[in-house]
Design a protein around this motif. Structure first.
Motif, short mmCIF file in Angstrom:
data_model
loop_
_atom_site.label_atom_id
_atom_site.label_comp_id
_atom_site.label_asym_id
_atom_site.label_seq_id
_atom_site.Cartn_x
_atom_site.Cartn_y
_atom_site.Cartn_z
N ASP A 14 96.75 36.57 24.67
CA ASP A 14 98.13 36.78 24.18
C ASP A 14 98.95 37.03 25.20
OD1 ASP A 14 97.15 35.62 21.96
OD2 ASP A 14 96.67 37.45 20.80
N MET A 15 98.33 37.93 25.92
CA MET A 15 99.44 38.61 27.83
C MET A 15 99.87 36.97 28.62
SD MET A 15 97.48 41.88 28.54
CE MET A 15 97.01 43.04 27.63
N TYR A 16 98.88 36.41 28.81
CA TYR A 16 98.75 35.51 29.95
C TYR A 16 98.92 34.10 29.18
CZ TYR A 16 97.11 39.72 33.18
OH TYR A 16 97.23 41.25 32.95
N GLY A 17 98.48 33.36 28.30
CA GLY A 17 98.57 31.99 28.03
C GLY A 17 96.57 31.65 28.61
N PRO A 18 97.63 30.46 29.11
CA PRO A 18 96.22 30.55 30.08
C PRO A 18 95.02 31.27 30.96
CG PRO A 18 97.67 28.47 30.07
CD PRO A 18 98.33 29.68 30.10
N ILE A 19 93.90 30.90 30.27
CA ILE A 19 92.89 31.93 31.19
C ILE A 19 91.93 31.63 31.50
CG2 ILE A 19 93.85 34.33 30.05
CD1 ILE A 19 91.82 34.07 28.04
N PRO A 20 90.93 31.52 32.34
CA PRO A 20 89.26 30.63 32.37
C PRO A 20 89.07 31.38 31.36
CG PRO A 20 89.98 31.81 34.67
CD PRO A 20 90.92 32.73 33.51
N TYR A 21 88.26 30.26 30.11
CA TYR A 21 87.18 31.01 29.09
C TYR A 21 85.85 30.13 28.91
CZ TYR A 21 86.43 33.49 25.02
OH TYR A 21 85.60 33.81 23.77
N SER A 22 86.15 28.63 28.59
CA SER A 22 85.23 28.40 28.58
C SER A 22 83.90 28.20 29.41
CB SER A 22 85.38 26.51 27.84
OG SER A 22 86.03 25.90 28.67
N LYS A 23 84.72 27.82 30.81
CA LYS A 23 83.53 27.75 32.07
C LYS A 23 83.54 29.17 32.56
CE LYS A 23 86.08 23.28 32.72
NZ LYS A 23 87.02 23.82 32.36
N PHE A 24 83.45 30.71 31.96
CA PHE A 24 82.84 31.38 32.47
C PHE A 24 81.48 31.40 32.74
CE2 PHE A 24 81.00 36.19 32.01
CZ PHE A 24 81.87 36.44 32.77
N GLY A 25 81.24 32.39 33.99
CA GLY A 25 79.47 32.16 34.44
C GLY A 25 79.28 30.83 35.12
N THR A 26 79.76 29.68 35.71
CA THR A 26 79.48 28.66 35.88
C THR A 26 79.94 28.21 37.65
OG1 THR A 26 81.95 27.67 35.69
CG2 THR A 26 79.95 27.55 34.04
N GLY A 27 80.56 29.49 37.97
CA GLY A 27 80.97 29.53 39.44
C GLY A 27 81.94 30.36 39.95
N VAL A 28 81.76 30.57 40.85
CA VAL A 28 82.98 32.03 41.49
C VAL A 28 84.60 31.89 40.98
CG1 VAL A 28 84.00 33.29 43.65
CG2 VAL A 28 80.55 32.68 43.35
N LYS A 29 84.54 30.51 41.62
CA LYS A 29 86.42 29.84 41.13
C LYS A 29 86.40 28.81 40.15
CE LYS A 29 87.30 30.43 45.88
NZ LYS A 29 88.42 29.85 47.17
N VAL A 30 86.78 29.91 39.06
CA VAL A 30 86.67 29.42 37.95
C VAL A 30 87.63 28.88 37.63
CG1 VAL A 30 85.73 30.23 35.04
CG2 VAL A 30 84.70 30.55 36.84
N ALA A 31 88.11 27.45 36.48
CA ALA A 31 89.36 26.54 36.07
C ALA A 31 89.84 27.48 34.34
CB ALA A 31 89.09 25.08 35.51
N TYR A 32 90.75 27.30 34.71
CA TYR A 32 91.68 28.12 32.78
C TYR A 32 91.27 26.51 31.83
CZ TYR A 32 93.42 31.51 36.03
OH TYR A 32 93.82 33.10 37.45
N ASP A 33 91.33 27.64 31.16
CA ASP A 33 91.52 27.04 29.34
C ASP A 33 93.33 27.41 29.26
OD1 ASP A 33 89.47 25.39 29.16
OD2 ASP A 33 88.46 27.93 28.88
N SER A 34 93.49 25.58 28.78
CA SER A 34 94.46 26.26 27.90
C SER A 34 94.75 26.93 27.05
CB SER A 34 95.57 24.67 27.17
OG SER A 34 94.26 24.28 26.14
N GLN A 35 95.93 27.80 26.47
CA GLN A 35 95.91 28.81 24.67
C GLN A 35 95.81 28.24 24.03
OE1 GLN A 35 98.96 30.87 23.78
NE2 GLN A 35 97.95 33.05 23.58
N GLU A 36 96.17 26.39 24.03
CA GLU A 36 95.09 25.55 22.53
C GLU A 36 94.12 25.79 22.87
OE1 GLU A 36 96.36 22.17 19.92
OE2 GLU A 36 96.51 22.14 22.35
#
Length: 529
Positions: free
Chosen positions: A155-177
């Protein structure tokens, strides 16, 4: 045995490259064994492999700890607390002429909430996840904190790395939805697990909020679910209604009394200097805002003295305007009100009053709940008063049809007057059943904004979602170029550290945002105002 304390645990590797969301290499682990820290075997022997990380998460949502007041300020007080107009800056920092109080985003400040959240919330959650089963109450309780903390970040930034947390060093972002959809799934799973253990105690020695009371954690989870349901109500009404019903109809229910309030409690096992005492009274960096001045003084609100201290100059309650250029602390610090927190105050997380205001809106929108909108609204005020320790004048306040927020703000230092009548929500406290739906919602949101204090982050989110209540505009929009005149700041920009260390994924996140990576770009759920 190495010395281990239940509220102190060091994560060996957190950030490397982008977000470190994977395991360290074997060699790195061997090279970096600290003889004074707990290793996995120690943790297992002392039953700390979940508890210590859980305590760390509790101290990571609102950053707490020895000499951590400055970090709290960077992650909360210089963002949501200013943007919601709870406080205003009473200081000019010598390293940046303009700052967040002017809607000018300063990178070392807006980097902090994001980076801290992954270190202090996500990484310890992952450590708990890795040693527990899906049916574990420890994992379920940690997941509630994870969703609570990370909902604030998205709610501060919008999209954030979330569902792929823990899968690597450089992690893709999820949409806020996508992030919100994951929140609801995680809350559903966690609440189901905990419901099977209602009445039991889990991690009592490591839980500084409810002392392991599972029933209270269920109420907290249901209330959080209802909060997030209302957040998406303007962009996915069917989902919002479904989630609101699930929260409201749960057999354990929502938070209902001040005794259900969530707060990190100080004790012999956990002590800290309350950061709002440091920021407001010790450092004089932030004091009451002009918006708070106009609402609380206009309503003659009984919570005024519970929320703020009278000014030392004249024993009155006054605030300063947000966004004053080159503000001089010496000019305002004695004529404005400091936040009323002591060094040893507990750290507020969520109050039961919020549940009533959420239910008032759910009833207004969808007819959810057994009580009337008015009953939920008035009980929200009563519960907020109880949480603030107010015992007198409550019913007369609720019934008052004449008092309104002030229509003129008077600067307590130079005595200049500003007409704010068109900026504020100038409705009386008393419920008006004959008002239209929008006016009913506005009245609910005024009182909700007052009751959410001091959590400016949540208040800012609700102001963006609903457009209510009105606020005293920052003094000048001339010191930035990303927020339109007269509008509220919409978000923080993605951290510069992410552009440096996670470049490809951060650039892709801007496309998910649906607009430029600027302070004025609205989030996915911010479509009404």
């Amino acid at each position: 045995m190495k010395k281990i304390t239940k509220n102190t645990i060091t994560i060996g590797c957190l950030l490397a490259g982008g977000l470190l969301l994977g395991a360290c290499t074997d060699k790195f682990g061997n090279w970096n064994i600290n003889p004074d820290e707990a290793n996995k075997e120690d943790l297992s022997h002392d039953n700390l492999n979940t508890g210590a990380y859980f305590s760390q998460m509790e101290s990571g949502v609102f950053v707490l700890g020895k000499d951590m007041g400055g970090e709290y300020q960077l992650t909360q007080a210089l963002e949501g607390d200013l943007f919601a107009s709870y406080f205003a800056a009473n200081k000019t920092w010598n390293y940046t002429a303009y700052n967040h109080d002017h809607y000018f985003l300063y990178a070392p400040w807006y980097n902090a909430p994001f980076n801290d959240a992954y270190e202090r919330i996500m990484q310890p959650w992952k450590s708990i996840y890795d040693v527990t089963e899906a049916s574990s109450p420890q994992r379920a309780m940690a997941t509630l904190i994870k969703v609570f903390g990370m909902s604030r970040i998205t709610d501060m930034y919008g999209p954030i790395p979330y569902s792929k947390f823990g899968t690597g060093v450089k992690v893709a972002y999820d949409s806020q939805e996508q992030v919100y959809n994951q929140f609801f799934k995680e809350l559903d799973d966690a609440i189901k697990v905990l419901t099977t253990m209602s009445g039991q105690t889990v991690m009592k020695d490591y839980d500084n909020i409810y002392y392991g009371n599972v029933t209270k954690w269920i109420k907290f989870g249901n209330t959080l679910r209802l909060r997030l349901a209302m957040r998406v109500s303007n962009v996915n009404e069917a989902l919002a209604k479904e989630q609101a019903q699930a929260a409201a109809n749960h057999p354990i229910g929502l938070m209902t009394t001040a005794n259900d309030d969530a707060a990190v409690h100080q004790s012999s096992a956990l002590t800290f200097r309350h950061p709002l005492w440091e920021i407001g009274s010790s450092w004089d960096d932030e004091h009451m805002s002009a918006t708070m001045d106009c609402y609380l003084n206009g309503y003659n609100d009984p919570r005024l003295s519970a929320y703020f201290l009278p000014s030392t100059a004249n024993n009155e309650y006054h605030g300063l305007r947000n966004g004053i250029a080159n503000v001089n602390s010496a000019t305002y610090k004695d004529v404005t009100s400091r936040p009323n927190f002591q060094m040893g105050s507990d750290m507020h997380w969520m109050a039961a009053a919020e549940a009533y205001f959420l239910m008032a809106e759910a009833k207004l929108r969808w007819g959810i709940g057994a009580e009337t909108v008015q009953k939920y609204y008035e009980d929200g005020i009563r519960t907020s008063m109880a949480s603030a320790g107010v015992t007198s004048g409550v019913e007369s306040y609720i019934k008052n049809k004449t008092k309104l927020p002030l229509d003129k703000y008077v600067d307590p230092a130079n005595k200049s007057t500003t007409d704010v009548s068109a900026m504020l929500s100038r409705l009386s406290v008393a419920w008006d059943e004959g008002a239209n739906t929008d006016k009913k919602l506005e009245r609910i949101m005024i009182q909700k904004w007052i009751a959410l204090y001091p959590d400016g982050q949540e208040a800012w989110s609700e102001m963006r979602r609903t457009g209510y209540p009105g606020w005293v505009r920052i003094q000048s929009y001339a010191h930035q170029n990303e927020v339109k005149n007269g509008e509220m700041i919409s978000r923080l920009k993605f951290p510069t550290t992410e552009y440096t260390n996670n470049t490809e994924n951060t650039n892709a996140a801007v496309k998910l945002l649906g607009g430029a990576d600027q302070a004025g770009t609205r989030l996915w759920w911010d479509v009404k105002r």
